[in-house]
Design a protein around this motif. Structure first.
Motif, PDB file in Angstrom:
ATOM      1  N   MET A  48      66.167   8.289   5.866  1.00 44.40           N
ATOM      2  CA  MET A  48      65.815   9.460   5.035  1.00 44.40           C
ATOM      3  C   MET A  48      65.065   9.004   3.783  1.00 44.40           C
ATOM      4  O   MET A  48      65.433   8.030   3.152  1.00 44.40           O
ATOM      5  N   VAL A  49      64.004   9.730   3.433  1.00 43.67           N
ATOM      6  CA  VAL A  49      63.239   9.423   2.233  1.00 43.67           C
ATOM      7  C   VAL A  49      63.961  10.002   1.026  1.00 43.67           C
ATOM      8  O   VAL A  49      64.302  11.180   1.001  1.00 43.67           O
ATOM      9  N   THR A  50      64.247   9.184   0.027  1.00 42.36           N
ATOM     10  CA  THR A  50      65.041   9.639  -1.117  1.00 42.36           C
ATOM     11  C   THR A  50      64.193   9.892  -2.355  1.00 42.36           C
ATOM     12  O   THR A  50      64.719  10.305  -3.376  1.00 42.36           O
ATOM     13  N   THR A  51      62.870   9.630  -2.278  1.00 44.28           N
ATOM     14  CA  THR A  51      62.039   9.772  -3.467  1.00 44.28           C
ATOM     15  C   THR A  51      61.453  11.169  -3.609  1.00 44.28           C
ATOM     16  O   THR A  51      60.733  11.428  -4.552  1.00 44.28           O
ATOM     17  N   VAL A  52      61.756  12.057  -2.689  1.00 40.73           N
ATOM     18  CA  VAL A  52      61.256  13.423  -2.790  1.00 40.73           C
ATOM     19  C   VAL A  52      62.087  14.186  -3.818  1.00 40.73           C
ATOM     20  O   VAL A  52      63.320  14.214  -3.722  1.00 40.73           O
ATOM     21  N   PRO A  53      61.455  14.808  -4.806  1.00 42.58           N
ATOM     22  CA  PRO A  53      62.234  15.569  -5.804  1.00 42.58           C
ATOM     23  C   PRO A  53      63.070  16.655  -5.137  1.00 42.58           C
ATOM     24  O   PRO A  53      62.613  17.323  -4.196  1.00 42.58           O
ATOM     25  N   ASP A  54      64.279  16.845  -5.625  1.00 43.57           N
ATOM     26  CA  ASP A  54      65.210  17.800  -5.008  1.00 43.57           C
ATOM     27  C   ASP A  54      64.659  19.215  -4.998  1.00 43.57           C
ATOM     28  O   ASP A  54      64.940  19.990  -4.081  1.00 43.57           O
ATOM     29  N   ILE A  55      63.845  19.556  -6.004  1.00 46.74           N
ATOM     30  CA  ILE A  55      63.331  20.926  -6.065  1.00 46.74           C
ATOM     31  C   ILE A  55      62.459  21.242  -4.855  1.00 46.74           C
ATOM     32  O   ILE A  55      62.365  22.397  -4.418  1.00 46.74           O
ATOM     33  N   LEU A  56      61.845  20.227  -4.236  1.00 47.23           N
ATOM     34  CA  LEU A  56      61.022  20.469  -3.045  1.00 47.23           C
ATOM     35  C   LEU A  56      61.901  20.750  -1.834  1.00 47.23           C
ATOM     36  O   LEU A  56      61.544  21.558  -0.965  1.00 47.23           O
ATOM     37  N   PHE A  57      63.072  20.105  -1.761  1.00 43.18           N
ATOM     38  CA  PHE A  57      64.000  20.423  -0.685  1.00 43.18           C
ATOM     39  C   PHE A  57      64.569  21.828  -0.861  1.00 43.18           C
ATOM     40  O   PHE A  57      64.940  22.486   0.124  1.00 43.18           O
ATOM     41  N   ARG A  58      64.655  22.300  -2.096  1.00 42.31           N
ATOM     42  CA  ARG A  58      65.096  23.689  -2.309  1.00 42.31           C
ATOM     43  C   ARG A  58      64.089  24.669  -1.719  1.00 42.31           C
ATOM     44  O   ARG A  58      64.470  25.752  -1.256  1.00 42.31           O
ATOM     45  N   ILE A  59      62.811  24.298  -1.737  1.00 40.36           N
ATOM     46  CA  ILE A  59      61.801  25.129  -1.066  1.00 40.36           C
ATOM     47  C   ILE A  59      62.076  25.162   0.432  1.00 40.36           C
ATOM     48  O   ILE A  59      61.938  26.204   1.092  1.00 40.36           O
ATOM     49  N   ASP A  65      53.998  33.120   7.709  1.00 41.40           N
ATOM     50  CA  ASP A  65      53.147  33.757   6.713  1.00 41.40           C
ATOM     51  C   ASP A  65      53.451  33.168   5.331  1.00 41.40           C
ATOM     52  O   ASP A  65      54.542  33.362   4.800  1.00 41.40           O
ATOM     53  N   PRO A  66      52.489  32.459   4.726  1.00 42.94           N
ATOM     54  CA  PRO A  66      52.781  31.787   3.458  1.00 42.94           C
ATOM     55  C   PRO A  66      52.794  32.720   2.257  1.00 42.94           C
ATOM     56  O   PRO A  66      53.324  32.347   1.197  1.00 42.94           O
ATOM     57  N   VAL A  67      52.206  33.913   2.366  1.00 41.50           N
ATOM     58  CA  VAL A  67      52.060  34.770   1.191  1.00 41.50           C
ATOM     59  C   VAL A  67      53.409  35.291   0.697  1.00 41.50           C
ATOM     60  O   VAL A  67      53.778  35.069  -0.468  1.00 41.50           O
ATOM     61  N   PRO A  68      54.216  35.997   1.521  1.00 43.47           N
ATOM     62  CA  PRO A  68      55.529  36.437   1.015  1.00 43.47           C
ATOM     63  C   PRO A  68      56.435  35.247   0.700  1.00 43.47           C
ATOM     64  O   PRO A  68      57.256  35.312  -0.227  1.00 43.47           O
ATOM     65  N   PHE A  69      56.284  34.172   1.443  1.00 41.68           N
ATOM     66  CA  PHE A  69      57.080  32.977   1.183  1.00 41.68           C
ATOM     67  C   PHE A  69      56.785  32.423  -0.207  1.00 41.68           C
ATOM     68  O   PHE A  69      57.698  32.088  -0.970  1.00 41.68           O
ATOM     69  N   ALA A  70      55.505  32.348  -0.559  1.00 36.13           N
ATOM     70  CA  ALA A  70      55.124  31.830  -1.875  1.00 36.13           C
ATOM     71  C   ALA A  70      55.670  32.709  -2.990  1.00 36.13           C
ATOM     72  O   ALA A  70      56.111  32.204  -4.034  1.00 36.13           O
ATOM     73  N   LYS A  71      55.653  34.011  -2.798  1.00 35.30           N
ATOM     74  CA  LYS A  71      56.183  34.929  -3.808  1.00 35.30           C
ATOM     75  C   LYS A  71      57.688  34.715  -4.009  1.00 35.30           C
ATOM     76  O   LYS A  71      58.195  34.771  -5.136  1.00 35.30           O
ATOM     77  N   THR A  72      58.407  34.451  -2.908  1.00 33.90           N
ATOM     78  CA  THR A  72      59.843  34.191  -3.004  1.00 33.90           C
ATOM     79  C   THR A  72      60.108  32.889  -3.754  1.00 33.90           C
ATOM     80  O   THR A  72      61.010  32.798  -4.598  1.00 33.90           O
ATOM     81  N   VAL A  73      59.315  31.852  -3.449  1.00 37.46           N
ATOM     82  CA  VAL A  73      59.461  30.564  -4.140  1.00 37.46           C
ATOM     83  C   VAL A  73      59.238  30.729  -5.640  1.00 37.46           C
ATOM     84  O   VAL A  73      59.995  30.208  -6.465  1.00 37.46           O
ATOM     85  N   GLN A  74      58.192  31.495  -5.983  1.00 34.36           N
ATOM     86  CA  GLN A  74      57.913  31.711  -7.408  1.00 34.36           C
ATOM     87  C   GLN A  74      59.086  32.403  -8.095  1.00 34.36           C
ATOM     88  O   GLN A  74      59.515  31.986  -9.181  1.00 34.36           O
ATOM     89  N   LYS A  75      59.633  33.414  -7.455  1.00 33.02           N
ATOM     90  CA  LYS A  75      60.704  34.199  -8.058  1.00 33.02           C
ATOM     91  C   LYS A  75      61.988  33.384  -8.194  1.00 33.02           C
ATOM     92  O   LYS A  75      62.638  33.386  -9.262  1.00 33.02           O
ATOM     93  N   GLU A  76      62.363  32.653  -7.155  1.00 34.64           N
ATOM     94  CA  GLU A  76      63.659  31.976  -7.154  1.00 34.64           C
ATOM     95  C   GLU A  76      63.646  30.657  -7.935  1.00 34.64           C
ATOM     96  O   GLU A  76      64.681  30.247  -8.475  1.00 34.64           O
ATOM     97  N   LEU A  77      62.488  30.006  -8.006  1.00 40.03           N
ATOM     98  CA  LEU A  77      62.437  28.686  -8.644  1.00 40.03           C
ATOM     99  C   LEU A  77      61.700  28.695  -9.980  1.00 40.03           C
ATOM    100  O   LEU A  77      61.474  27.640 -10.569  1.00 40.03           O
ATOM    101  N   GLY A  78      61.340  29.911 -10.464  1.00 42.11           N
ATOM    102  CA  GLY A  78      60.722  30.005 -11.782  1.00 42.11           C
ATOM    103  C   GLY A  78      59.309  29.454 -11.837  1.00 42.11           C
ATOM    104  O   GLY A  78      58.927  28.794 -12.814  1.00 42.11           O
ATOM    105  N   GLY A  79      58.530  29.731 -10.806  1.00 42.29           N
ATOM    106  CA  GLY A  79      57.158  29.241 -10.767  1.00 42.29           C
ATOM    107  C   GLY A  79      56.285  29.879 -11.843  1.00 42.29           C
ATOM    108  O   GLY A  79      56.471  31.043 -12.217  1.00 42.29           O
ATOM    109  N   ARG A  80      55.317  29.111 -12.346  1.00 46.74           N
ATOM    110  CA  ARG A  80      54.408  29.599 -13.382  1.00 46.74           C
ATOM    111  C   ARG A  80      52.977  29.553 -12.876  1.00 46.74           C
ATOM    112  O   ARG A  80      52.648  28.839 -11.933  1.00 46.74           O
ATOM    113  N   ASN A  81      52.118  30.312 -13.574  1.00 42.46           N
ATOM    114  CA  ASN A  81      50.681  30.315 -13.273  1.00 42.46           C
ATOM    115  C   ASN A  81      50.427  30.537 -11.779  1.00 42.46           C
ATOM    116  O   ASN A  81      49.673  29.810 -11.131  1.00 42.46           O
TER     117      ASN A  81
END
Length: 475
Positions: free
Chosen positions: A1-12, A49-65
């Protein structure tokens, strides 16, 4: 298992699991992670479909810009990492592509993971890391990208002729990755570039220029430049530069290959400076030699005036490559002056000559000396040592004159407008001649840097040049 991936990416990946979508880190981030290189630009690909998925990621993980490109099924956002870093994410859907022959813009359709990875430029960029819970952290490698990473080989996932025909900019990227990473293009990739080099013409100058400047910013630019030249791509994008190649002989006398000399000068500058535009000046400093080349039985090969002709060539090249015009003046100065310190290094150096060099080079004096040193590419170590010692004498004399900062920002005590007012003259050649004489006198040390002394010199110069006396001062 690769351990250098930031945890926030696994939350995605966990968000994707709720929608039962495959979710992967793809492209350059995976490559750089395996190479242990820093990277903050992250591409995430989902099988859905990446569009609704991206909106969910922004909302749940505090995405900016957050920026959405619905037409391209892509979203971009920034995610703050708890450890303080900020990641720029691009979220896309898996896709497959097809191309019209006269365009590098793809026709995209929804695709599979296999479709998406096979359309990439190189096998080292065709790697995917699983972010979902099942298989978390494992790497999907369908094209032996990890093996190519270890061997430092640039190979295309599909046949290189197809890869370069689909998107000819990938030929530039091959040269860029070779220079940036020190990787060797596979022989079939080089052969395909030589076959397909004319297709670079369908790529916009802006895109071509962007890749070219990245090559010039690499640790050893000549690696990419030589690849572009030897495959014919350089002649398509910078014909004036490619024209420097070759050695002509008459009566048994030849000259050095100006292009390969130039590549060495660029590398020499790159070792001494990170300044992109000094590197561009090194690339173009001899660009007019093919136009000014002459042979004389008495003098051999000469290139008289190649600096002046090169200044004009640089203007054309900047325009065609869409390079910023505000950097053109600097590059032209370097081209125009790159021979100026050489005569000084061979003779008794006067204070006046040093002041004039310092005045004309201004704040770019140090860059000019860096370029001049880089221009010494002789294979004779004794000759190189002698030239470098002479350059050292020039630099020592510059320090002795002790006016470096003053002359770098030097302004005349009386400007052209004041001369016009003092002499009641319109703008024209006479004013320019008087101003130049006054400046030369100050630089040569025969006139003190004082306003009243300068005005008196101006009045005297006018009487001498016109044969007439000016009106009384201030009238």
């Amino acid at each position: 298992m690769v351990t250098t991936v930031p945890d926030i990416l696994f939350r995605i990946g966990e968000i994707a699991d709720r929608s039962q979508m495959g979710c992967y880190l793809v492209g350059g981030y995976v490559r750089d992670m395996l190479m242990q290189r820093p990277c903050t630009d992250i591409d995430i690909m989902v099988l859905g479909d990446p569009v609704p998925f991206a909106k969910t990621v922004q909302k749940e993980l505090g995405g900016r810009n957050f920026v959405l490109f619905e037409r391209f099924r892509t979203a971009r956002l920034e995610l703050p990492d708890p450890e303080g870093a900020t990641f720029t994410l691009e979220l896309v859907g898996a896709r497959k592509e097809s191309y019209n022959h006269d365009s590098r813009k793809p026709i995209t359709l929804k695709g599979t993971l296999e479709d998406d990875l096979s359309r990439r430029d190189f096998t080292i960029n065709a790697l995917a890391l699983v972010l979902n819970h099942e298989g978390r952290g494992t790497i999907v490698d369908q094209h032996c990208g990890r093996e190519d990473l270890e061997k430092k080989i640039l190979r295309t996932p599909l046949a290189p002729l197809q890869t370069y025909s689909d998107d000819p900019l990938r030929m530039m990227r091959t040269a860029r990755f070779a220079a940036q990473l020190g990787f060797t293009p596979a022989p079939e990739a080089v052969a395909a570039m030589a076959t397909m080099h004319e297709r670079i013409r369908i790529v916009s100058a802006e895109r071509t220029s962007s890749e070219f400047l990245k090559i010039m910013q690499s640790p050893e630019p000549s690696v990419g430049l030589k690849l572009l030249h030897e495959t014919g791509v350089l002649a398509e994008i910078l014909p004036e530069t490619a024209a420097m190649a070759g050695i002509e002989q008459i009566d048994g006398l030849g000259h050095k290959d100006t292009l390969y000399h130039t590549f060495q000068v660029v590398d020499n500058v790159a070792r001494a400076s990170q300044d992109l535009w000094l590197r561009i000046a090194a690339l173009l400093h001899d660009v007019a030699k093919p136009q000014t080349k002459r042979f004389s039985k008495h003098a051999g090969w000469t290139f008289h005036g190649h600096d002046a002709v090169g200044v004009r060539a640089a203007a054309r090249i900047f325009r065609e490559m869409r390079w910023p015009q505000d950097r053109l003046v600097y590059v032209q100065k370097m081209i125009r002056m790159h021979h100026r310190p050489i005569p000084l290094s061979k003779e008794e150096i006067t204070d006046s000559a040093i002041r004039r060099l310092m005045f004309d080079a201004g704040e770019d004096l140090e860059d000019l000396m860096t370029l001049c040193r880089a221009d010494v590419t002789s294979k004779n170590p004794r000759k190189v040592a002698r030239i470098m010692q002479n350059f050292g004498n020039v630099e020592k004399k510059i320090a002795e004159v002790g006016e470096k900062d003053l002359l770098a920002k030097w302004r005349p005590p009386v400007d052209g407008l004041e001369i016009m007012q003092e002499l009641q003259l319109p703008e024209g050649r006479m004013v320019g001649m008087i101003k130049k004489e006054m400046e030369n006198a100050i630089i040569d040390g025969t006139l003190p840097y004082e306003r009243e002394a300068a005005l008196e010199y101006v009045r005297e110069a006018y009487r001498r040049l016109s044969g007439d006396g000016p009106p009384a001062a201030g009238k």
